[in-house]
Design an enzyme around this catalytic site. Structure first.
Site, short mmCIF file in Angstrom:
data_model
loop_
_atom_site.label_atom_id
_atom_site.label_comp_id
_atom_site.label_asym_id
_atom_site.label_seq_id
_atom_site.Cartn_x
_atom_site.Cartn_y
_atom_site.Cartn_z
N SER A 147 -60.47 -52.76 42.25
CA SER A 147 -59.28 -53.08 43.03
C SER A 147 -58.01 -52.44 42.45
O SER A 147 -57.04 -52.23 43.20
CB SER A 147 -59.10 -54.59 43.14
OG SER A 147 -59.12 -55.20 41.86
N ASP A 391 -51.54 -63.60 39.26
CA ASP A 391 -52.13 -62.26 39.11
C ASP A 391 -51.25 -61.45 38.17
O ASP A 391 -50.16 -61.00 38.54
CB ASP A 391 -52.25 -61.57 40.46
CG ASP A 391 -52.96 -60.22 40.39
OD1 ASP A 391 -53.23 -59.75 39.27
OD2 ASP A 391 -53.22 -59.62 41.45
N HIS A 394 -53.08 -56.82 38.59
CA HIS A 394 -52.69 -55.80 39.56
C HIS A 394 -51.18 -55.57 39.50
O HIS A 394 -50.47 -56.22 38.72
CB HIS A 394 -53.12 -56.24 40.97
CG HIS A 394 -54.60 -56.41 41.11
ND1 HIS A 394 -55.23 -57.60 40.86
CD2 HIS A 394 -55.56 -55.53 41.46
CE1 HIS A 394 -56.53 -57.46 41.04
NE2 HIS A 394 -56.77 -56.21 41.39
#
Length: 419
Positions: A147, A391, A394
């Protein structure tokens, strides 16, 4: 008495020899790490970060890069950007996953978008979408990885969105979470993301697995390897998935596991699987039977910045500006993954040259270690989620990950000039 003096002299000589040997070994190790693993300079620089430009002059890696690019693009600092806002916004006509759409989901500070990467020895030019598209006119580019690879893929799509829009060229039969392809008709340029968490064949892949994920370390993931011949550029990467519980198979035999807690199974590390997987992936790219003739860019691992743990054990990343280098403590977890990448990359690069292939390094590790402010933190909602989670892995779009594509753009320009 004579024997005692002779014995003492021999003992002292042995101690002196051992001391000199240890000093020589330490010097060799320091030389190896600073010359061959640029990211590990952070460990040695510490409070002397202001001398990083001087230190990097003695890096053989830097000398090699300067001959190709006029300077080492990957060693530098983040500086305030006074030239305006980001290249695009969350309202631009481009694809941004909800998990990285930080402004949409309530992030109010915008300072994280107001820094630019400044190499020690030169300026990194701004991204020019028209010039980029001219460089790749009639060509194809694939991002292969997890990702974070998709994160970079979407960043590039957004950077190009100001001048041109794509046609979705993904087949209806294909799972768009695994394979996405965009076609820029005016430039006959194809941009693709092929999702592969481990780069090798895997079973039971899950972000929160209830049992160990099974990896067949000698078998490349055909999701990407079977289509690789179609691309002129491949940006390959992998990383944090190797921290999950894993079962390792080689040549059809179970050879060990990581965090499986099973008796009679050899206990190995996540690093073990990581190394063998990159050997397998690079071998697939070099294998003449796959007819790949393009250029390969290894994008190095980028760090997470979880800190300030809550009761559940997760952390947050609330910082609103980059670290200074003197604030950094060395991260052996990321450093070891990085070292493995560099070692396997160099071995593959030597083999690739024999076959007339071009392997290049897109080294983002040092730059991104300094950007704890660039993650979504609590300001994102990933697909399929109903409740937000933290998160710190990312990167927000727009945000510091756009620098990865500025670096890629500069490398493509330098190759064009060199040719």
């Amino acid at each position: 008495m004579g024997r005692t003096q002779a014995s003492n002299s021999s003992y002292q000589a042995a101690i002196l020899l051992l001391t000199l040997t240890l000093i020589l070994l330490a010097l060799v190790l320091v030389h190896y790490f600073t010359d061959n693993l640029p990211f590990l300079r952070l460990l040695l620089l510490g409070a002397n970060a202001g001398k990083s430009s001087e230190t990097s002059r003695y890096s053989s890696e830097s000398r090699c890069r300067r001959s190709e690019q006029k300077c080492d693009l990957f060693s530098g600092n983040w500086i305030p950007y006074r030239g305006g806002g980001p290249y695009y916004t969350n309202r631009s006509h481009c694809v941004i996953d909800g998990g990285q759409n930080c402004i949409k989901f309530g992030r109010r500070d915008t300072n994280f978008m107001k820094w630019r990467w400044k190499p020690d020895e030169c300026e990194l030019p701004l991204f020019d979408p028209v010039q980029f598209l001219e460089l790749v006119r009639g060509k194809s580019m694939a991002f292969v990885g997890d990702s974070l690879s998709r994160n970079q893929f979407q960043s590039l799509g957004c950077l190009l969105s100001s001048v041109v829009h794509y046609e979705n060229d993904s087949s209806m039969e294909e799972d768009e979470s695994r394979f996405v392809q965009w076609f820029y008709k005016d430039y006959k340029f194809t941009l693709t993301h092929v999702h592969s968490e481990y780069l090798v064949k895997a079973q039971g892949v899950d972000p929160a697995p209830k049992k160990p994920i099974v990896l067949y370390l000698n078998d490349v993931d055909e999701t990407w390897a079977s289509v690789i011949r179609d691309f002129d550029y491949v940006i390959i990467s992998s990383g944090h998935w190797y921290s999950k519980p894993l079962m390792y198979y080689e040549k059809g035999e179970l050879v060990g596991c990581y965090q499986c807690n099973q008796t009679n199974v050899t206990d190995l590390t996540g690093y073990y699987g990581y190394r063998v997987a990159f050997e397998t992936a690079f071998r697939a790219l070099i294998d003449h039977r796959r007819s790949f003739k393009g250029k390969v860019f290894l994008r190095t691992i980028s760090p997470s910045h979880f800190e300030f743990k809550d009761k559940g054990g997760r952390g947050f990343c609330p910082r609103e500006q980059p670290y200074e280098k003197q604030e950094m403590s060395f991260d052996w977890y990321i450093g070891t993954y990085y070292m493995i990448q560099m070692e396997e990359f160099r071995k593959a690069q030597r083999e690739a040259r024999k076959k007339g292939l071009n392997f290049r390094l897109l080294d983002v590790t040092e730059a991104m270690r300094l950007r704890p402010d660039g993650h979504p933190n609590i300001y994102g909602l990933r697909p399929g989620q109903k409740i937000r989670s933290t998160d710190c892995l990312h990167w927000c779009l727009p945000g510091p990950i756009d620098t990865w594509n500025e670096l890629l753009f500069q490398m493509l320009k330098n190759e064009k000039i060199a040719n």
